[in-house]
Motif scaffolding. Structure first.
Motif, mmCIF file in Angstrom:
data_model
loop_
_atom_site.group_PDB
_atom_site.id
_atom_site.type_symbol
_atom_site.label_atom_id
_atom_site.label_comp_id
_atom_site.label_asym_id
_atom_site.label_seq_id
_atom_site.Cartn_x
_atom_site.Cartn_y
_atom_site.Cartn_z
ATOM 1 N N THR A 24 0.831 -1.203 0.000
ATOM 2 C CA THR A 24 0.000 0.000 0.000
ATOM 3 C C THR A 24 0.862 1.247 0.000
ATOM 4 N N ALA A 25 1.936 1.225 0.788
ATOM 5 C CA ALA A 25 2.799 2.401 0.917
ATOM 6 C C ALA A 25 3.504 2.743 -0.379
ATOM 7 N N SER A 26 3.576 1.837 -1.303
ATOM 8 C CA SER A 26 4.279 2.085 -2.561
ATOM 9 C C SER A 26 3.337 2.513 -3.686
ATOM 10 N N MET A 27 2.052 2.633 -3.409
ATOM 11 C CA MET A 27 1.083 2.932 -4.460
ATOM 12 C C MET A 27 0.996 4.425 -4.741
ATOM 13 N N THR A 28 0.697 4.745 -5.988
ATOM 14 C CA THR A 28 0.401 6.123 -6.361
ATOM 15 C C THR A 28 -1.063 6.416 -6.051
ATOM 16 N N ALA A 29 -1.455 7.695 -6.154
ATOM 17 C CA ALA A 29 -2.844 8.064 -5.901
ATOM 18 C C ALA A 29 -3.781 7.334 -6.857
ATOM 19 N N ALA A 30 -3.409 7.265 -8.118
ATOM 20 C CA ALA A 30 -4.255 6.578 -9.097
ATOM 21 C C ALA A 30 -4.400 5.097 -8.763
ATOM 22 N N GLN A 31 -3.322 4.476 -8.301
ATOM 23 C CA GLN A 31 -3.377 3.061 -7.937
ATOM 24 C C GLN A 31 -4.239 2.833 -6.706
ATOM 25 N N VAL A 32 -4.192 3.762 -5.751
ATOM 26 C CA VAL A 32 -5.042 3.635 -4.558
ATOM 27 C C VAL A 32 -6.509 3.661 -4.976
ATOM 28 N N ILE A 33 -6.877 4.628 -5.821
ATOM 29 C CA ILE A 33 -8.266 4.735 -6.271
ATOM 30 C C ILE A 33 -8.677 3.480 -7.035
ATOM 31 N N GLU A 34 -7.768 2.977 -7.870
ATOM 32 C CA GLU A 34 -8.070 1.771 -8.655
ATOM 33 C C GLU A 34 -8.269 0.549 -7.766
ATOM 34 N N SER A 35 -7.621 0.530 -6.601
ATOM 35 C CA SER A 35 -7.687 -0.647 -5.729
ATOM 36 C C SER A 35 -8.818 -0.561 -4.695
ATOM 37 N N THR A 36 -9.615 0.503 -4.729
ATOM 38 C CA THR A 36 -10.679 0.651 -3.733
ATOM 39 C C THR A 36 -11.750 -0.411 -3.895
ATOM 40 N N LYS A 37 -12.473 -0.642 -2.800
ATOM 41 C CA LYS A 37 -13.599 -1.567 -2.797
ATOM 42 C C LYS A 37 -14.900 -0.780 -3.011
ATOM 43 N N PRO A 38 -15.962 -1.448 -3.426
ATOM 44 C CA PRO A 38 -17.252 -0.751 -3.588
ATOM 45 C C PRO A 38 -17.708 -0.038 -2.315
ATOM 46 N N THR A 39 -17.370 -0.609 -1.148
ATOM 47 C CA THR A 39 -17.800 -0.002 0.117
ATOM 48 C C THR A 39 -17.017 1.267 0.450
ATOM 49 N N ASP A 40 -15.959 1.564 -0.334
ATOM 50 C CA ASP A 40 -15.207 2.796 -0.125
ATOM 51 C C ASP A 40 -15.887 3.992 -0.775
ATOM 52 N N TRP A 41 -17.009 3.754 -1.442
ATOM 53 C CA TRP A 41 -17.711 4.795 -2.178
ATOM 54 C C TRP A 41 -19.159 4.893 -1.697
ATOM 55 N N ARG A 42 -19.764 6.048 -1.881
ATOM 56 C CA ARG A 42 -21.157 6.235 -1.477
ATOM 57 C C ARG A 42 -21.933 6.922 -2.588
ATOM 58 N N ALA A 43 -23.219 6.662 -2.612
ATOM 59 C CA ALA A 43 -24.099 7.300 -3.594
ATOM 60 C C ALA A 43 -24.467 8.706 -3.132
ATOM 61 N N LEU A 44 -24.957 9.513 -4.043
ATOM 62 C CA LEU A 44 -25.452 10.845 -3.701
ATOM 63 C C LEU A 44 -26.760 10.719 -2.930
ATOM 64 N N ASP A 45 -26.997 11.656 -2.023
ATOM 65 C CA ASP A 45 -28.260 11.719 -1.303
ATOM 66 C C ASP A 45 -29.214 12.594 -2.118
ATOM 67 N N PRO A 46 -30.260 12.024 -2.718
ATOM 68 C CA PRO A 46 -31.152 12.819 -3.570
ATOM 69 C C PRO A 46 -31.791 14.003 -2.859
ATOM 70 N N ASP A 47 -31.983 13.890 -1.535
ATOM 71 C CA ASP A 47 -32.623 14.979 -0.792
ATOM 72 C C ASP A 47 -31.662 16.112 -0.459
ATOM 73 N N ASN A 48 -30.378 15.910 -0.722
ATOM 74 C CA ASN A 48 -29.393 16.954 -0.413
ATOM 75 C C ASN A 48 -28.446 17.203 -1.575
ATOM 76 N N THR A 49 -28.947 17.023 -2.787
ATOM 77 C CA THR A 49 -28.156 17.262 -3.989
ATOM 78 C C THR A 49 -28.937 18.157 -4.947
ATOM 79 N N LEU A 50 -28.316 19.246 -5.373
ATOM 80 C CA LEU A 50 -28.906 20.149 -6.355
ATOM 81 C C LEU A 50 -28.291 19.886 -7.718
ATOM 82 N N VAL A 51 -29.088 20.034 -8.757
ATOM 83 C CA VAL A 51 -28.596 19.913 -10.120
ATOM 84 C C VAL A 51 -28.950 21.198 -10.857
#
Length: 306
Positions: A24-51
């Motif tokens: 992990t310590a040898s990874m670049t930022a792009a590699q860290v993002i590429e190695s993330t799990k689905p649980t490392d991300w969240r969906a937008l909250d429709p009640d608190n998002t403006l378009v």
């Protein structure tokens, strides 16, 4: 299991952990993002998002109800009732802010009605630090003794006063006000488009941040009148409409997700930004400040949509 075999198992597990940490310590930022799990991300909250829809493209704004609950509620009402539809971007001041609202907002006989939104709100400059789920940054900040992130938002804090507040980093959205501290109601909003305007911290209610579409707000022609206001009405950019994501048909909603800031992957990403491991870098800063700790977004995967 014998004591010796348990010791061997413990050593093997420890070596495995050390190996994983070294990798992990040898990874670049792009590699860290590429190695993330689905649980490392969240969906937008429709009640608190403006378009926001502009002729050039779409701007997606995430509200911050934890920090400005009264303003966020008023903004949701304004969007739900179509308040900004047909209004305009009034001001673009170079290296500072882009601001939008009602061009006739200061003329009682011409101003657009607020509908069921509230005309007056209390200032919401800060919240109590105690109990705030702040992911602290160890890096030094010249504007506050403590910095970190909450809900993906850049936060500064002072343990001596027990207060925490949203910082004026690039892409942060605030509620314009007059001289009185409690003169903002969310009808007139601005976004930071240049150098972080940290001198505004604790002076204005910050209501959220732009997640996507900053290019449409930061690249607009600069106003030539004082403070970047447009000298002529025809110079303004018309806002086609602003909707609450919850009011949009599912097929029209923005389809992306935001990296969580309470995970090991986020901490690894920050480390990769401090210590640059990309071959191009000759010098590594070994430092990151609050406004450099921007949170990635990415298109939602099919699994996440399901």
């Amino acid at each position: 299991m014998t004591r010796l075999s348990r010791r061997h198992a413990f050593c093997a597990a420890w070596l495995s952990l050390l190996s994983a940490a070294a990798a992990t310590a040898s990874m670049t930022a792009a590699q860290v993002i590429e190695s993330t799990k689905p649980t490392d991300w969240r969906a937008l909250d429709p009640d608190n998002t403006l378009v926001m829809e502009l002729a050039a493209g779409q701007v997606v704004i995430e509200l911050a109800p934890r920090f400005a609950p009264r303003h966020a509620a008023n903004i949701r009402t304004l969007a739900h009732e179509g308040y900004w539809d047909g209004l305009a971007i009034l001001r673009v001041q170079d290296n500072y802010v882009t601001q939008w609202g009602d061009p006739d907002g200061e003329s009682p006989d011409k101003a657009k009605p607020l509908g069921s939104a509230q005309k007056k709100l209390p200032a919401e400059f800060s919240v109590p630090l105690k109990g705030l789920p702040l992911q602290r940054l160890p890096d030094v900040d010249g504007w506050a003794p403590v910095t970190g992130l909450v809900d993906g938002m850049p936060v500064a804090a002072d343990p001596r006063t027990g207060q925490a507040w949203l910082a004026h980093c690039y892409g942060m959205v605030g509620a314009g006000r007059d001289m009185a501290a409690d003169s903002s109601n969310g009808t007139e909003l601005y976004v930071v488009i240049g150098q972080p305007a940290r001198g505004l911290d604790l002076n204005i209610t910050v209501v959220g941040r732009v997640l996507q579409g900053m290019q449409w707000l930061a690249a607009l022609p600069r106003g030539t009148a004082e403070m970047g206001f447009y000298a002529q009405p025809q110079q303004r950019t018309t806002i086609q409409r602003v909707r609450l994501m919850a009011d949009m048909p599912e097929a029209e909603r923005p389809q992306f997700e935001v990296m969580r800031t309470d995970t090991d992957s986020w901490r690894q990403l920050l480390d990769a930004r401090r210590v640059r491991r990309e071959e191009w870098f000759v010098h590594s800063p070994r430092h990151i400040n609050l406004c450099n700790a921007s949170v990635p977004t990415r298109p939602r995967t099919a699994a996440a949509k399901g």
